[in-house]
Write a protein that holds these residues in place. Sequence first.
Motif, PDB file in Angstrom:
ATOM      1  N   UNK A  11     115.066 -35.993  63.100  1.00  0.00           N
ATOM      2  CA  UNK A  11     116.494 -36.294  63.033  1.00  0.00           C
ATOM      3  C   UNK A  11     117.090 -36.181  64.438  1.00  0.00           C
ATOM      4  N   UNK A  12     117.975 -37.104  64.790  1.00  0.00           N
ATOM      5  CA  UNK A  12     118.525 -37.091  66.146  1.00  0.00           C
ATOM      6  C   UNK A  12     119.967 -37.575  66.154  1.00  0.00           C
ATOM      7  N   UNK A  13     120.790 -36.905  66.932  1.00  0.00           N
ATOM      8  CA  UNK A  13     122.182 -37.307  67.128  1.00  0.00           C
ATOM      9  C   UNK A  13     122.509 -37.148  68.612  1.00  0.00           C
ATOM     10  N   UNK A  14     122.757 -38.272  69.270  1.00  0.00           N
ATOM     11  CA  UNK A  14     123.082 -38.292  70.706  1.00  0.00           C
ATOM     12  C   UNK A  14     122.058 -37.509  71.533  1.00  0.00           C
ATOM     13  N   UNK A  56     118.426 -45.978  61.351  1.00  0.00           N
ATOM     14  CA  UNK A  56     119.732 -45.609  61.909  1.00  0.00           C
ATOM     15  C   UNK A  56     120.807 -45.513  60.835  1.00  0.00           C
ATOM     16  N   UNK A  57     121.573 -44.443  60.912  1.00  0.00           N
ATOM     17  CA  UNK A  57     122.803 -44.320  60.130  1.00  0.00           C
ATOM     18  C   UNK A  57     123.940 -44.901  60.969  1.00  0.00           C
ATOM     19  N   UNK A  58     124.880 -45.561  60.331  1.00  0.00           N
ATOM     20  CA  UNK A  58     126.035 -46.104  61.049  1.00  0.00           C
ATOM     21  C   UNK A  58     126.987 -45.012  61.510  1.00  0.00           C
ATOM     22  N   UNK A  59     127.037 -43.925  60.738  1.00  0.00           N
ATOM     23  CA  UNK A  59     127.891 -42.783  61.083  1.00  0.00           C
ATOM     24  C   UNK A  59     127.060 -41.508  60.951  1.00  0.00           C
ATOM     25  N   UNK A  60     127.541 -40.450  61.561  1.00  0.00           N
ATOM     26  CA  UNK A  60     126.848 -39.170  61.486  1.00  0.00           C
ATOM     27  C   UNK A  60     127.015 -38.587  60.093  1.00  0.00           C
TER      28      UNK A  60
END
Length: 85
Positions: A11-14, A56-60
């Motif tokens: 899982x990754x965010x920025x 990819x998710x469009x939003x967090x």
Amino acid sequence: MERSELAILIPAFNEEENISNVINSVKSFGIPIVIDDGSEDKTALIAINNGAEVISHNINLGYESALNTGFHFTKGKNFKFILTI
């Protein structure tokens, strides 16, 4: 165990500054699958360029939702093991 039997969910965010190191440190063990959780940077592009599968998710949506997306992605594929990091 063959490399193709292990899915490695990431899982990754920025995480554009770190994602290539993470992928390159695990891809010899299994198939890296990055779940880009609505990043606003180049996390997904860098992950693709480093040989990871990317969802990819469009939003967090958060860590648990990212993992659930990864679990659903691996369902029905020929993985014997799933590792989350």
